[in-house]
Design an enzyme around this catalytic site. Structure first.
Site, PDB file in Angstrom:
ATOM      1  CD  GLU A  73      21.143  38.196 183.759  1.00 41.22           C
ATOM      2  OE1 GLU A  73      21.651  37.080 183.506  1.00 41.22           O
ATOM      3  OE2 GLU A  73      21.801  39.132 184.251  1.00 41.22           O
ATOM      4  CG  HIS A  78      27.403  46.633 179.828  1.00 38.22           C
ATOM      5  ND1 HIS A  78      28.201  45.736 179.163  1.00 38.22           N
ATOM      6  CD2 HIS A  78      27.133  46.067 181.037  1.00 38.22           C
ATOM      7  CE1 HIS A  78      28.421  44.677 179.940  1.00 38.22           C
ATOM      8  NE2 HIS A  78      27.779  44.856 181.072  1.00 38.22           N
TER       9      HIS A  78
END
Lengths: 335, 324
Positions: free
Chosen positions: B60, B129
């Site tokens: 990321e 999540h």
């Protein structure tokens, strides 16, 4: 480390004089920055490149206009290497309106886009990923530009380093990663916190790159290394990871006297100070002493002049506080 | 006019902008060959090729750093962070680098980039999540923050974000990807910094964001049958914030309810409540009421997650109790 007296490479005499001039400028500049700090004219912090000048100087000469530099909080030398005027950099250190960024960035964030200095980044590792982005842009636009990213040995232990080098290798980006291994991550010996002997080079194989370890205190060696890596990137052959061995003469930052380092170690590295080393090289190559002295005098005077010009700058206007959060020049977050 | 899903709107928006401007490029994990884990980006690789639509490693920081470096050197990248929770892995690049570099350099560099991400809960994914992290972004000077609630806004606001000269965090809601909506044919370009009044009612204003918007609308429908008429505002843009629209509706109704999926503390509604109480206090007929997820991580079990997220019933009950 390669031999301390390399086979003298074929480098043009004007190039050598420029390598010396840049190292001198960095040396005088950094000493002046230190003095100004002691006079409380430079505030906050500053991280000097005293002892590490050859690396930035070599890349400064090897890079082409349009190439990009990504530096760290220890970035004065790398900024000067691209031709950024000393006055603007000193004024930035002093928080003046005539500073390179009007006083909004300070010592750790020197940026001059018109000189290809795309920023000095003060969070370890981040700018390797950002240099990749510039290199990607060059690759996509087929512009032939190269991104060169400098960082210290401590950076090789942060995740962003590994993400960035892998990413650059997989995308075959025109980027050169230059690890200035000065043996200490801030205050702690790099060897005490790293699983391998060569913090950058020993990681290269993990990303399919050649291990490269060079004498970072020899400007000729560094220049040749820089030329090769920059050409490799420009030719489309992908990234390089260079580990340049060097030593900082002072502590990590203004707050650090660097007393954790053995006296013998410091003495040994002072023997290999890149600036007098290069002066001897030039003399041995037949450059007249008087020519060197003229150059040394000129650089010292230029630093004095830059200091006076920087000091003469007014403080930033208060309006600057609220400017340039957004591209429209303002900072409004609501209507 | 056609029915389009929220996920299909994402691909249509990106394609619309990539056709128009060669400097628009797209990168992220599994976005190209696989078409995205939420199947929001299929077909882009085929149409625009591997130079413009690029799969990345699970990195990321490298993704967002690449987007930043590309943006400051002439491209207009769209980066995907698969789940908004993963922003935490690369928050340095967002907060310390992208958000601040224009300011620190006295305006020398621009960052015309968009970071899209799947935000929010409701899919039983558990605490790592499911988070709604728009309030993290809102707290950082230098970031624009957008959260569309329907397919048409996905296209219009994403197009506007791509064309914007500043960095935009674009929070798509995972629970809305399958939602359908009417979308006009042809190019759609909306405007950042604009809220939308979806419904007018005299008794109260309900401000909502993302997946809370359809819930607020459903609640307003139920309240109407009980004699309470609500104005519903889709906030859409947290930065810039359309305070004019919100203040105007609150001045008209005298009541403000916020429906926020983010956990309680420092949610966007708290800022809204502060602005409203400072600037139209004398128009208020009662306290501002924030309807939020409680200040806990989100649980995985459906029963627990449903209690945590603001529901239609909770909105109805909160408004009825206060306005009654």
């Amino acid at each position: 480390m390669t031999s301390t007296v390399p086979d003298l490479p074929d480098i043009a005499s004007e190039t050598r004089m420029e390598l010396y001039r840049l190292q001198l400028e960095m040396r005088h500049f950094e000493k002046r920055a230190y003095d100004l700090f002691m006079q409380s004219l430079v505030k906050g912090t500053s991280h000097l490149s005293l002892g590490q000048e050859a690396i930035a100087a070599a890349f400064g000469v090897a890079m082409m206009p349009g190439d990009w530099t990504f530096a760290t909080y220890r970035g004065h030398a790398h900024t000067l290497a691209r031709g950024v005027p000393m006055t603007a950099v000193l004024a930035e250190l002093m928080g003046r309106a005539n500073g390179l960024m009007g006083g909004k960035g300070g010592s750790m964030h020197l940026t001059s886009v018109e000189h290809g200095v795309m920023g000095s980044y003060a969070i370890i590792g981040a700018h390797l990923t950002i240099a990749n982005g510039a290199a990607w842009s060059a690759q996509y636009r087929r512009s032939g530009q190269v991104a060169v990213c400098f960082f210290g040995d401590g950076t090789t232990n942060i995740g962003a380093f590994h993400e960035a080098v892998n990413f650059a290798a997989v995308w075959k980006l025109p980027v050169v990663f230059v690890c200035e291994n000065n043996l200490y991550m801030e205050y702690t010996p790099i060897a005490a916190v790293t699983a391998v002997d060569r913090p950058a080079a020993d990681r290269a194989a993990a990303y399919g790159l050649e291990p490269v370890v060079v004498d970072g205190n020899d400007a000729d060696v560094m220049y040749q290394t820089a030329v090769r890596a920059v050409e490799r990137a420009r030719s489309g052959a992908g990234p390089s990871l260079i580990e340049a061995l060097t030593y900082r003469h002072g502590g990590h930052s203004r707050a650090d006297p660097g007393k954790y380092r053995p006296a013998e170690e410091i003495a040994a590295w002072l023997e290999r100070d890149p600036v007098p080393l290069y002066r001897s090289r030039l003399l041995s190559l037949g450059v007249p002493r008087a020519e060197l002295e003229r150059l040394e005098q000129a650089v010292a005077e230029a630093v004095d002049l830059a200091t006076e010009e920087a000091k003469a700058g007014p403080p930033p206007a208060p309006e600057l506080l609220m400017s340039d959060v957004w591209a429209d020049g303002g900072s409004s977050w609501r209507n | 006019m056609a029915q389009l899903t929220y996920r299909a709107a994402v691909a249509r928006a990106i394609a619309q902008e990539m056709r128009r401007d060669d400097s628009v490029v797209f990168l992220g994990e599994d976005v190209a060959a696989a078409g995205g884990v939420f199947k929001a980006t299929p077909g882009l690789l085929d149409e625009f090729g591997a130079e413009r639509v690029r799969d990345t490693p699970i990195s990321e920081q490298a993704i967002l750093g690449a987007a930043m470096g590309a943006a400051m050197t002439g491209l207009r990248p769209i980066a995907e962070i698969m789940f908004a929770d993963f922003f935490a892995v690369a928050w340095d690049i967002v907060v310390n680098e992208i958000a601040k570099s224009r300011y620190m350099t006295n305006g020398q560099v621009s960052f015309p980039l968009v970071i899209r991400s799947g935000n929010g809960g409701g899919l039983r994914f558990g605490a790592q999540h499911s988070q709604s992290v728009e309030n993290w972004a809102m707290a950082v000077p230098g970031l624009k923050v957008i959260a569309p609630s329907n397919p048409r806004d996905v296209i219009g606001l994403l197009a506007a974000a791509v064309r914007d000269p500043d960095p935009v965090l674009f929070f798509e809601h995972k629970a809305l990807y399958a939602a359908k909506g009417e979308v006009p044919d042809g190019e759609i370009v909306d405007e950042l910094g604009t809220a939308r009044v979806l419904r007018r009612g005299r008794d109260c204003t309900i401000a909502a964001l993302g997946a809370m918007v359809p819930r607020a609308l459903a609640a307003a429908g139920q309240l109407s049958s009980q004699g309470i008429e609500a104005t519903v505002v889709d906030v859409r843009s947290l930065v810039p914030l359309d305070t004019a629209t919100i203040l105007e509706t609150v001045a008209a109704t005298g009541r403000l309810f916020t429906v926020e999926e983010n956990p309680r503390l420092c949610g966007w509604g708290a800022e809204l409540a502060s602005i409203v109480s400072e600037e139209c206090f004398h128009d208020l007929d009662g306290p501002i009421v924030r309807i939020t997820t409680p200040h806990v991580p989100l649980p995985a079990a459906d029963v627990l997650e449903d209690i945590a997220l603001p529901s239609v019933a909770r909105v109805v009950e909160s408004v009825r109790t206060a306005v009654g």
